[in-house]
Motif scaffolding. Sequence first.
Motif, PDB file in Angstrom:
ATOM      1  N   ASP A  12       0.834  -1.200   0.000  1.00 32.58           N
ATOM      2  CA  ASP A  12       0.000   0.000   0.000  1.00 32.58           C
ATOM      3  C   ASP A  12       0.872   1.255   0.000  1.00 32.58           C
ATOM      4  O   ASP A  12       0.591   2.225   0.676  1.00 32.58           O
ATOM      5  CB  ASP A  12      -0.978  -0.010   1.174  1.00 32.58           C
ATOM      6  CG  ASP A  12      -0.289  -0.031   2.525  1.00 32.58           C
ATOM      7  OD1 ASP A  12       0.938  -0.244   2.572  1.00 32.58           O
ATOM      8  OD2 ASP A  12      -0.979   0.177   3.537  1.00 32.58           O
ATOM      9  N   ALA A  14       1.177   3.621  -2.011  1.00 33.95           N
ATOM     10  CA  ALA A  14       0.494   4.860  -2.381  1.00 33.95           C
ATOM     11  C   ALA A  14      -0.079   5.541  -1.138  1.00 33.95           C
ATOM     12  O   ALA A  14      -0.004   6.761  -1.004  1.00 33.95           O
ATOM     13  CB  ALA A  14      -0.615   4.577  -3.390  1.00 33.95           C
ATOM     14  N   LYS A  15      -0.618   4.748  -0.208  1.00 32.62           N
ATOM     15  CA  LYS A  15      -1.144   5.312   1.041  1.00 32.62           C
ATOM     16  C   LYS A  15      -0.015   5.880   1.892  1.00 32.62           C
ATOM     17  O   LYS A  15      -0.158   6.936   2.495  1.00 32.62           O
ATOM     18  CB  LYS A  15      -1.913   4.244   1.830  1.00 32.62           C
ATOM     19  CG  LYS A  15      -3.230   3.858   1.218  1.00 32.62           C
ATOM     20  CD  LYS A  15      -3.925   2.809   2.067  1.00 32.62           C
ATOM     21  CE  LYS A  15      -5.203   2.340   1.407  1.00 32.62           C
ATOM     22  NZ  LYS A  15      -5.862   1.288   2.181  1.00 32.62           N
ATOM     23  N   SER A  17       2.915   6.970   0.811  1.00 31.39           N
ATOM     24  CA  SER A  17       3.383   8.175   0.135  1.00 31.39           C
ATOM     25  C   SER A  17       2.438   9.337   0.386  1.00 31.39           C
ATOM     26  O   SER A  17       2.875  10.452   0.694  1.00 31.39           O
ATOM     27  CB  SER A  17       3.513   7.943  -1.372  1.00 31.39           C
ATOM     28  OG  SER A  17       4.494   6.973  -1.637  1.00 31.39           O
ATOM     29  N   LYS A  18       1.163   9.084   0.246  1.00 34.05           N
ATOM     30  CA  LYS A  18       0.164  10.133   0.425  1.00 34.05           C
ATOM     31  C   LYS A  18       0.237  10.712   1.839  1.00 34.05           C
ATOM     32  O   LYS A  18       0.305  11.935   2.008  1.00 34.05           O
ATOM     33  CB  LYS A  18      -1.232   9.574   0.150  1.00 34.05           C
ATOM     34  CG  LYS A  18      -2.341  10.588   0.266  1.00 34.05           C
ATOM     35  CD  LYS A  18      -3.673   9.954  -0.085  1.00 34.05           C
ATOM     36  CE  LYS A  18      -4.803  10.964   0.016  1.00 34.05           C
ATOM     37  NZ  LYS A  18      -6.099  10.354  -0.346  1.00 34.05           N
ATOM     38  N   SER A  19       0.261   9.861   2.839  1.00 34.32           N
ATOM     39  CA  SER A  19       0.306  10.326   4.230  1.00 34.32           C
ATOM     40  C   SER A  19       1.609  11.050   4.535  1.00 34.32           C
ATOM     41  O   SER A  19       1.610  12.116   5.152  1.00 34.32           O
ATOM     42  CB  SER A  19       0.145   9.148   5.192  1.00 34.32           C
ATOM     43  OG  SER A  19      -1.105   8.550   5.024  1.00 34.32           O
ATOM     44  N   GLU A  58      -0.123  10.579  -3.711  1.00 34.71           N
ATOM     45  CA  GLU A  58      -0.145   9.113  -3.847  1.00 34.71           C
ATOM     46  C   GLU A  58       0.549   8.644  -5.121  1.00 34.71           C
ATOM     47  O   GLU A  58       0.839   7.465  -5.269  1.00 34.71           O
ATOM     48  CB  GLU A  58      -1.572   8.557  -3.763  1.00 34.71           C
ATOM     49  CG  GLU A  58      -2.529   9.088  -4.776  1.00 34.71           C
ATOM     50  CD  GLU A  58      -3.246  10.366  -4.348  1.00 34.71           C
ATOM     51  OE1 GLU A  58      -3.976  10.899  -5.182  1.00 34.71           O
ATOM     52  OE2 GLU A  58      -3.090  10.824  -3.212  1.00 34.71           O
ATOM     53  N   SER A  59       0.863   9.567  -6.018  1.00 33.48           N
ATOM     54  CA  SER A  59       1.568   9.188  -7.249  1.00 33.48           C
ATOM     55  C   SER A  59       3.077   9.049  -7.025  1.00 33.48           C
ATOM     56  O   SER A  59       3.785   8.549  -7.888  1.00 33.48           O
ATOM     57  CB  SER A  59       1.319  10.229  -8.343  1.00 33.48           C
ATOM     58  OG  SER A  59       2.005  11.437  -8.048  1.00 33.48           O
TER      59      SER A  59
END
Length: 134
Positions: A12, A14-15, A17-19, A58-59
Amino acid sequence: MLSVERAQLPSDSAKVSKSALRTYFNIVNTWKLNVDEAMTLLGLDSRSTYFKWKKNPESAKLTSDKLERLSYIFGIYKALQILLPNIDSADQWIKRPNSALPFQGKSALERMLTGHVADLYVVRQYLDGQRGWS
């Protein structure tokens, strides 16, 4: 022959990275850093990547170097919040000249802006020492 596997993000990523990037950009705003300063702390050379990650975190594909940098920055931020409970003092500390040995009259931000992850480590280590966490 021994092989060493590189640390990988969980599936996960992307999660993660996003956070992580959302937290980072919040700290950048709190510390009132300009784009060049924010890019240097994160170890980025590309403005387009910076703005892409800011718009769509998230990218991002965060390398171990970026994760290490983020970890130090988060630790620096947290240590300042603990050491200097006055929010304004904590947020302004990185820009104030400091006579402590690691800074030699310069600010912690100047030390961190060399672009070397080792300098983020030094600032984090200094703050941990001030907290009694050697």
